[in-house]
Design an enzyme around this catalytic site. Structure first.
Site, PDB file in Angstrom:
ATOM      1  N   ASP A  92      -2.673   9.326 -10.152  1.00 31.69           N
ATOM      2  CA  ASP A  92      -2.697   8.260 -11.188  1.00 31.69           C
ATOM      3  C   ASP A  92      -1.311   7.966 -11.673  1.00 31.69           C
ATOM      4  OD1 ASP A  92      -5.993   9.099 -12.625  1.00 31.69           O
ATOM      5  OD2 ASP A  92      -5.242   7.879 -10.817  1.00 31.69           O
ATOM      6  N   GLU A 101      -4.678   2.328  -4.146  1.00 29.75           N
ATOM      7  CA  GLU A 101      -3.291   2.235  -4.121  1.00 29.75           C
ATOM      8  C   GLU A 101      -2.563   0.989  -3.476  1.00 29.75           C
ATOM      9  OE1 GLU A 101      -5.479   3.975  -2.557  1.00 29.75           O
ATOM     10  OE2 GLU A 101      -5.120   4.368  -0.420  1.00 29.75           O
ATOM     11  N   ASP A 148       1.010  -1.254   0.103  1.00 32.03           N
ATOM     12  CA  ASP A 148      -0.076   0.042   0.036  1.00 32.03           C
ATOM     13  C   ASP A 148       0.861   1.280   0.239  1.00 32.03           C
ATOM     14  OD1 ASP A 148      -1.521   2.325   1.822  1.00 32.03           O
ATOM     15  OD2 ASP A 148      -2.832   1.243   0.752  1.00 32.03           O
ATOM     16  N   ASN A 173      -3.151  12.860  -3.392  1.00 30.96           N
ATOM     17  CA  ASN A 173      -4.025  13.410  -4.261  1.00 30.96           C
ATOM     18  C   ASN A 173      -4.644  14.592  -3.985  1.00 30.96           C
ATOM     19  OD1 ASN A 173      -4.482  11.224  -6.019  1.00 30.96           O
ATOM     20  ND2 ASN A 173      -5.795  10.074  -4.575  1.00 30.96           N
TER      21      ASN A 173
END
Length: 978
Positions: free
Chosen positions: A867, A896, A850, A858
């Site tokens: 992204d 993620e 992760d 973000n």
């Protein structure tokens, strides 16, 4: 003695002798009249009353005359026109309408057994309604106060200031019988003698020539006579300016001494032989044998001037006053209020005592009803007023009384004695239910729990801490096994031999409140806020009849089952009745819905709101009647009274035929125009006891195969009927009654257009078939031409479908953003590789990776940068896997997160994952964002001690969770302690 005096005396003697002879045929001895059987009738206070005036549709509030024709219509004569009443609405006829009268004032209405209605009024207007047609008659010289047919169908007219007129039925010629006098009322007796009440007293007329003035010599006062009737016992009763008088053995005697100074202007003898008297300014008097009752403005009459009285076919008494139309009637429910002597109108509890008395508890005190007499039970040695919530009877017939704020009382020597309050043991003075069980324990349901008082006065308390579902206690009952049932504001409990058992009604029925109980041998019926709940006492199985089964309300307060197996359910929208068979069919799963009758205001209930939350809120009395506590009095009903009303004959009529907005005459057969598309038929059951409760069925013969239920709807509409012959018929009944044989019908014919004729339809069918054949031939040629094209298209589309399938297969197993395999593909690997590793006894490790603080990426840089980070990490992972010799499968798990399936044990996999972590930590992401640093957290586990692959995923996820919550940027192997 002089000759003149002798002749004068002779004339007087002969007049008196003739008068006495005339009376001998119909005079009845007073003792004989009094000995006639007289049916028991309602007291004036027990009648249900209603009033109509101009806002309800009457043309004027001054009512002069009332009558009913054989078709069932009620007719009301007013100062501004004639009104026809069907129980729901008034239809008004005024001057200029088809009634044909010169003035709107209606003074007299006389109906005949042949169905005619004779209408008379101002300006000498006279008209006859016969066979639903109006036939205006020649007018008289002045206003007609009364008009009757004699035994030979001739007409007699009582005129204003012009006396008595005789009109021959054939010649229509008027003959003056008595002139220059105000004539008010006319009656013909069985001997053919005409009696007329006038401004100068009473007159009799025999053979249209012999006129006698009946004055004080015959017992009448020297004052105007306003009205007169001939009773069923052939006795004359006259209403005068100074009271009412009856004719006994040729002499008029006062009807009742209390009426001596009353101006009587209307009279009626009802079907129970009671005499009703309407006065000029003191309302109504009712004389039953020698008992005189009065009804005036102080107790509901709209005005004290009563100009007309009438009893209809259903035994209702109609009263015409100067301020509207008034009715007294027997209803299914009789309601007692403070007018009858109750202490208050807001009734909370009603108890049927074993001695035949009834006890009524209200917000303002306690009353006892015994043999129709109401007495008030007061607090001993005090003037305080109790708000009564609950009642119960002890084995020694003592009445216990639970109050709202003052604890428990007992009735001793018709006085209320205080027993127990919070000062000596109660948790609350608010007592909503009382139970004396089979072992003489007294149970008190209070707002703060249940109290059990043993015969030795030991007090035991139960509340929520003891195991009850709530402290607010509403109902108590004992079943035949000795279990005590306790209804609360949050469910149900039972007490048996020292232990409490809770029943959560909301689990199955979404119910909370248990308002009341009814116990049978093997059944407990519960009135709840989600309908009627049933518990089988043998199995404790629960079932219910709810709103989903057709009940009109959710909240039921009390259950009473009468001697006819009718269930009576009280609610805040009225009283519901159902049969046991209907309820059993739902309980047993045979039917999903029930039929019921709902009784609300208008059937004797003064309020639709029955009260609940204290017990007993309804009870079955020893005479079979059901008594119910309401917000406006205590109401009672019995099966016999309800059945008697249900069996009332209901005349039915078709009132209107409307076709596309146009009204058509109600002939036996009506021909309708071509293209008639919307046909509306209005009908009515001409009954007035419970007009809004009447239910209807209709059937259109030629269209319907069976009767259609219309409930309370009084019209039926048809659209776009086919041309043809139809007969519409309807019938009606009261609730609990049977469909009656009285049927009203009307026939009509819809004329077809040419294109609706049979020949035209056959031509159209031929053209249609020819068109179909032509289309078929054309289609066959087109199909052959298309076959070649179709083969080429099939080959081309097959190739395209194969490509499409390959594309779909790729998309189904790959992540669109990174190009890596997705979660679906990874699940497939895990399933297969886990089984293979298990069979081969090889190690297999799952790692979950992760990205740390990815939400911040973000949020700080945008989702587009996020992204790009995900794609870059995917590339890094993919490259390391290619460069290392360890067999590893990589997939994007979602968001993620990434997952790796590593063909090694967890120790080797740990080193491998450390390499991944360090590589990502040291990677330069500045080309994506200038100051961005990325780290990852990894959790892993292998297949040792695991029998299912999804357990590996769970443990890896737990290890990842531990890594992220212990500093991130690390690799963790699953430990059981984690």
């Amino acid at each position: 003695m002089s000759l003149l005096k002798y002749l004068s005396l002779t004339v007087k003697v002969l007049s008196l002798s003739f008068f006495l002879c005339c009376f001998s045929a119909y005079s009845v001895n007073l003792s004989t009249v009094d000995s006639l059987p007289v049916k028991t009738s309602l007291a004036l206070s027990d009648y249900f009353t209603e009033t109509w005036n101009t806002p309800d549709g009457l043309p004027h509030n001054g009512i002069n005359a009332i009558s009913q024709t054989t078709d069932g219509y009620l007719w009301i004569g007013t100062w501004e026109g004639l009104a026809r009443f069907n129980g729901r609405e008034f239809k008004v006829f005024t001057r200029g309408s088809k009634i044909g009268l010169p003035d709107s004032v209606i003074k007299s209405l006389t109906s005949t057994q042949e169905g005619e209605l004779l209408v008379a009024g101002a300006r000498g207007g006279l008209s006859v309604r016969s066979n639903k047609q109006w036939l205006p008659q020649p007018s008289s010289s002045t206003m007609i106060n009364d008009a009757i047919y004699d035994n030979n169908k001739n007409i007699w007219l009582a005129l204003e200031g012009k006396g008595l007129i005789y009109r021959n039925k054939d010649t229509k010629k008027d003959t003056i019988i008595i002139d220059n006098i105000e004539a008010f009322k006319i009656v013909q007796d069985n001997e053919g003698i005409i009696w007329v009440a006038t401004s100068k007293g009473l007159f009799s007329v025999k053979n249209k020539t012999l006129v006698r003035h009946i004055d004080e010599r015959y017992g009448l006062p020297n004052s105007p006579a306003h009205t007169i009737i001939l009773t069923k016992e052939k006795q004359l009763i006259v209403g005068t300016q100074q009271g009412a008088y009856k004719l006994v053995k040729g002499i008029f005697q006062p009807l009742h001494k209390r009426l001596a100074n009353e101006k009587i202007i209307s009279l009626l003898q009802d079907s129970d032989l009671n005499i009703w008297l309407g006065t000029n300014n003191h309302g109504i008097f009712k004389l039953s044998k020698n008992e005189l009752e009065q009804l005036d403005e102080s107790n509901g009459l709209p005005n004290n001037r009563v100009s007309s009285l009438y009893q209809d076919n259903e035994q209702s008494i109609w009263v015409g006053t100067s301020n509207g139309l008034f009715r007294l009637r027997e209803m299914p429910f009789i309601t007692l209020t403070t007018k009858q002597g109750l202490s208050g109108n807001f009734i909370r509890s009603v108890l049927s005592h074993s001695d035949g008395s009834l006890w009524v508890g209200s917000s303002k005190g306690l009353n006892k009803i015994n043999k129709g007499l109401i007495s008030t039970i007061k607090v001993a040695h005090s003037n305080e007023q109790l708000s009564v919530l609950s009642l119960a009877e002890t084995p020694d017939k003592q009445v216990l009384v639970g109050t709202y704020t003052q604890g428990l009382y007992a009735v001793t020597n018709n006085k209320l004695q205080k027993l127990i309050t919070t000062e000596n043991g109660l948790p609350s003075n608010e007592i909503r239910s009382i139970l004396v069980d089979s072992t003489k324990n007294i149970w008190l349901g209070t707002a703060s729990g249940v109290v059990k008082i043993s015969p030795d006065n030991t007090i035991e308390e139960f509340n929520k801490q003891s195991g009850l579902p709530a402290n607010f206690i509403i109902a108590l009952a004992e079943d035949h096994k000795g279990r005590i049932w306790i209804g609360t504001g949050n469910g149900l409990a039972s007490y048996n031999k020292g232990s409490l058992q809770t029943y959560h009604l909301n689990d199955k029925f979404d119910a909370k409140y248990a308002f009341g109980f009814h116990v049978e041998q093997n059944s407990l019926w519960i009135a709840s806020d989600r309908g009627l709940i049933h518990i089988n006492l043998m199995t404790d199985e629960m079932s219910a009849v709810t709103k989903e089964n057709g009940l009109p309300v959710d909240k039921i307060f009390q259950v009473v089952i009468d001697n006819n197996n009718t269930f009576w359910l009280s609610s805040n929208r009225g009283i519901i009745s159902l049969t046991r068979s209907q309820i059993n069919s739902v309980i047993q799963g045979k039917n999903k819905s029930i039929d019921y009758n709902l009784f609300a205001e208008g059937v004797g209930l003064l309020s639709s709101q029955a009260n609940g939350g204290s017990t007993p809120a309804a009870t079955l009395h020893d005479d079979g009647s059901v008594w119910i506590a309401t917000a406006k009095g205590v109401s009672h009903i019995n099966h016999e009274r309800l059945q008697r009303m249900a069996e009332t004959v209901l005349p039915v009529v078709i009132e209107q035929l409307n076709v596309d907005g146009k009204y058509y005459p109600l002939l036996s057969t009506v021909e309708l125009p071509k293209g008639a598309s919307r046909i509306t038929i209005h009908y009515a059951g001409l009954s007035y006891l419970m007009a809004k409760q009447i239910v209807y069925q209709s059937q259109l013969i030629g269209f319907d195969k069976q009767w259609q239920n219309k409930n309370n709807q009084t019209f039926t509409e048809f659209t776009n009927l086919e041309p043809g012959n139809y007969t519409f018929q309807m019938r009606a009944k009261y609730p609990n009654g049977e469909w009656q044989e009285n049927i009203a019908s009307i026939s009509f014919t819809i004329t077809p257009f040419y294109w609706q004729t049979t020949s035209f339809k056959l031509f159209v069918i031929f053209c249609f078939c020819f068109s179909l054949y032509s289309l078929y031939r054309y289609r066959m040629i087109a199909i052959k031409r298309s076959q070649v094209k179709l083969k080429n298209l099939v080959a081309q589309q097959t190739i395209e479908l194969q490509k499409q399938a390959e594309l779909f297969s790729y998309q189904a197993n790959h992540d669109q953003l990174t190009g890596l395999f997705n979660r679906r593909a990874f699940d497939g690997w895990c399933n297969n590789d886990f089984e293979k590793a298990k069979l081969a006894n090889r190690p297999l490790t799952i790692a979950m990776l992760d990205i740390d603080h990815f939400k911040k990426v973000n949020d700080d840089y945008s989702h587009l940068i996020g992204d790009q980070v995900i794609k870059r990490i995917a590339n890094i992972l993919h490259k390391i896997i290619q460069d290392c010799s360890t067999e590893t499968k990589l997939a994007r798990w979602g968001g993620e997160e990434f997952t790796l399936l590593i063909m090694s044990d967890k120790e080797k996999a740990y080193d491998y994952c450390e390499l991944l972590r360090i590589t990502i930590k040291n990677y330069d992401f500045s080309d994506i964002a200038g100051d961005i640093n990325i780290t990852v957290s990894i959790g892993l586990t292998d297949n040792s001690e695991i029998t299912e692959y999804d357990k590996m995923i769970t443990r890896a996820d737990q290890a990842l969770y531990f890594a992220k919550h212990n500093g991130r940027n690390q690799v963790r192997i699953y430990q059981k302690s984690e």
